[in-house]
Design a protein around this motif. Structure first.
Motif, PDB file in Angstrom:
ATOM      1  N   THR A  38     -40.801  51.805 -35.268  1.00  0.00           N
ATOM      2  CA  THR A  38     -41.133  50.537 -35.912  1.00  0.00           C
ATOM      3  C   THR A  38     -40.181  50.251 -37.071  1.00  0.00           C
ATOM      4  OG1 THR A  38     -43.454  50.802 -35.309  1.00  0.00           O
ATOM      5  CG2 THR A  38     -42.955  49.265 -37.097  1.00  0.00           C
ATOM      6  N   THR A  39     -39.876  51.269 -37.849  1.00  0.00           N
ATOM      7  CA  THR A  39     -39.002  51.100 -39.005  1.00  0.00           C
ATOM      8  C   THR A  39     -37.597  50.687 -38.599  1.00  0.00           C
ATOM      9  OG1 THR A  39     -40.262  52.748 -40.245  1.00  0.00           O
ATOM     10  CG2 THR A  39     -38.038  52.270 -41.022  1.00  0.00           C
ATOM     11  N   PHE A  40     -37.070  51.312 -37.546  1.00  0.00           N
ATOM     12  CA  PHE A  40     -35.690  51.067 -37.159  1.00  0.00           C
ATOM     13  C   PHE A  40     -35.546  50.033 -36.036  1.00  0.00           C
ATOM     14  CE2 PHE A  40     -35.450  55.227 -39.209  1.00  0.00           C
ATOM     15  CZ  PHE A  40     -34.446  54.966 -40.119  1.00  0.00           C
ATOM     16  N   SER A  41     -36.627  49.392 -35.634  1.00  0.00           N
ATOM     17  CA  SER A  41     -36.533  48.410 -34.551  1.00  0.00           C
ATOM     18  C   SER A  41     -35.615  47.229 -34.883  1.00  0.00           C
ATOM     19  CB  SER A  41     -37.914  47.929 -34.130  1.00  0.00           C
ATOM     20  OG  SER A  41     -38.539  47.213 -35.166  1.00  0.00           O
ATOM     21  N   PRO A  42     -35.528  46.751 -36.138  1.00  0.00           N
ATOM     22  CA  PRO A  42     -34.577  45.664 -36.411  1.00  0.00           C
ATOM     23  C   PRO A  42     -33.124  46.067 -36.153  1.00  0.00           C
ATOM     24  CG  PRO A  42     -36.172  45.818 -38.186  1.00  0.00           C
ATOM     25  CD  PRO A  42     -36.379  47.012 -37.303  1.00  0.00           C
ATOM     26  N   ASN A  45     -33.224  47.220 -31.727  1.00  0.00           N
ATOM     27  CA  ASN A  45     -33.456  46.185 -30.711  1.00  0.00           C
ATOM     28  C   ASN A  45     -32.206  45.382 -30.366  1.00  0.00           C
ATOM     29  OD1 ASN A  45     -36.076  46.967 -30.300  1.00  0.00           O
ATOM     30  ND2 ASN A  45     -36.960  45.414 -31.638  1.00  0.00           N
ATOM     31  N   PRO A  46     -31.419  44.915 -31.340  1.00  0.00           N
ATOM     32  CA  PRO A  46     -30.192  44.190 -30.969  1.00  0.00           C
ATOM     33  C   PRO A  46     -29.180  45.068 -30.227  1.00  0.00           C
ATOM     34  CG  PRO A  46     -30.764  43.773 -33.257  1.00  0.00           C
ATOM     35  CD  PRO A  46     -31.671  44.839 -32.771  1.00  0.00           C
ATOM     36  N   ILE A  47     -29.108  46.333 -30.593  1.00  0.00           N
ATOM     37  CA  ILE A  47     -28.201  47.252 -29.898  1.00  0.00           C
ATOM     38  C   ILE A  47     -28.661  47.425 -28.458  1.00  0.00           C
ATOM     39  CG2 ILE A  47     -27.372  49.638 -29.799  1.00  0.00           C
ATOM     40  CD1 ILE A  47     -27.614  49.651 -32.898  1.00  0.00           C
ATOM     41  N   TRP A  48     -29.948  47.647 -28.268  1.00  0.00           N
ATOM     42  CA  TRP A  48     -30.489  47.838 -26.920  1.00  0.00           C
ATOM     43  C   TRP A  48     -30.323  46.573 -26.090  1.00  0.00           C
ATOM     44  CZ3 TRP A  48     -30.914  51.642 -23.978  1.00  0.00           C
ATOM     45  CH2 TRP A  48     -31.725  51.614 -22.845  1.00  0.00           C
ATOM     46  N   ASN A  52     -28.303  46.363 -22.579  1.00  0.00           N
ATOM     47  CA  ASN A  52     -28.904  45.795 -21.364  1.00  0.00           C
ATOM     48  C   ASN A  52     -28.074  44.651 -20.811  1.00  0.00           C
ATOM     49  OD1 ASN A  52     -31.140  47.456 -20.998  1.00  0.00           O
ATOM     50  ND2 ASN A  52     -32.330  46.320 -22.501  1.00  0.00           N
ATOM     51  N   ARG A  53     -27.564  43.789 -21.683  1.00  0.00           N
ATOM     52  CA  ARG A  53     -26.736  42.676 -21.248  1.00  0.00           C
ATOM     53  C   ARG A  53     -25.461  43.193 -20.573  1.00  0.00           C
ATOM     54  NH1 ARG A  53     -27.340  39.632 -25.461  1.00  0.00           N
ATOM     55  NH2 ARG A  53     -25.766  40.722 -26.679  1.00  0.00           N
ATOM     56  N   TYR A  54     -24.837  44.210 -21.172  1.00  0.00           N
ATOM     57  CA  TYR A  54     -23.630  44.806 -20.598  1.00  0.00           C
ATOM     58  C   TYR A  54     -23.915  45.412 -19.226  1.00  0.00           C
ATOM     59  CZ  TYR A  54     -19.833  48.116 -19.884  1.00  0.00           C
ATOM     60  OH  TYR A  54     -18.797  48.833 -19.328  1.00  0.00           O
ATOM     61  N   LEU A  55     -25.003  46.183 -19.114  1.00  0.00           N
ATOM     62  CA  LEU A  55     -25.335  46.804 -17.839  1.00  0.00           C
ATOM     63  C   LEU A  55     -25.643  45.753 -16.770  1.00  0.00           C
ATOM     64  CD1 LEU A  55     -27.573  49.771 -19.026  1.00  0.00           C
ATOM     65  CD2 LEU A  55     -25.243  49.916 -18.105  1.00  0.00           C
ATOM     66  N   ASN A  56     -26.291  44.679 -17.176  1.00  0.00           N
ATOM     67  CA  ASN A  56     -26.615  43.618 -16.228  1.00  0.00           C
ATOM     68  C   ASN A  56     -25.354  42.896 -15.756  1.00  0.00           C
ATOM     69  OD1 ASN A  56     -28.173  41.846 -14.683  1.00  0.00           O
ATOM     70  ND2 ASN A  56     -28.342  40.395 -16.381  1.00  0.00           N
ATOM     71  N   GLU A  57     -24.460  42.595 -16.692  1.00  0.00           N
ATOM     72  CA  GLU A  57     -23.236  41.859 -16.340  1.00  0.00           C
ATOM     73  C   GLU A  57     -22.285  42.689 -15.463  1.00  0.00           C
ATOM     74  OE1 GLU A  57     -21.474  40.483 -19.959  1.00  0.00           O
ATOM     75  OE2 GLU A  57     -23.166  39.178 -20.426  1.00  0.00           O
TER      76      GLU A  57
END
Length: 61
Positions: A38-42, A45-48, A52-57
């Protein structure tokens, strides 16, 4: 230019041995892990999202 990666290899082997031989998943304090997530989600989350976008593309995942 040559790089000596022997130390990195030793670290990876040590961590894998520790996970296989000495790590017990039952000893994880799930409340602490949840608070850390929860603390490090900000940050995480953008890194993840980018991963995900890279793996999808590139790989259609």
């Amino acid at each position: 230019m040559n790089f000596d990666l022997g130390g990195l290899e030793d670290l990876i082997v040590y961590l894998m041995k520790w996970l296989v031989e000495d790590f017990d998943v039952r000893t994880i304090d799930t409340e602490t892990v949840a608070q850390l997530l929860t603390t490090f989600s900000p940050i995480w989350n953008p890194i993840w999202e980018a991963v995900n976008r890279y793996l999808n593309e590139w790989f259609g995942f």
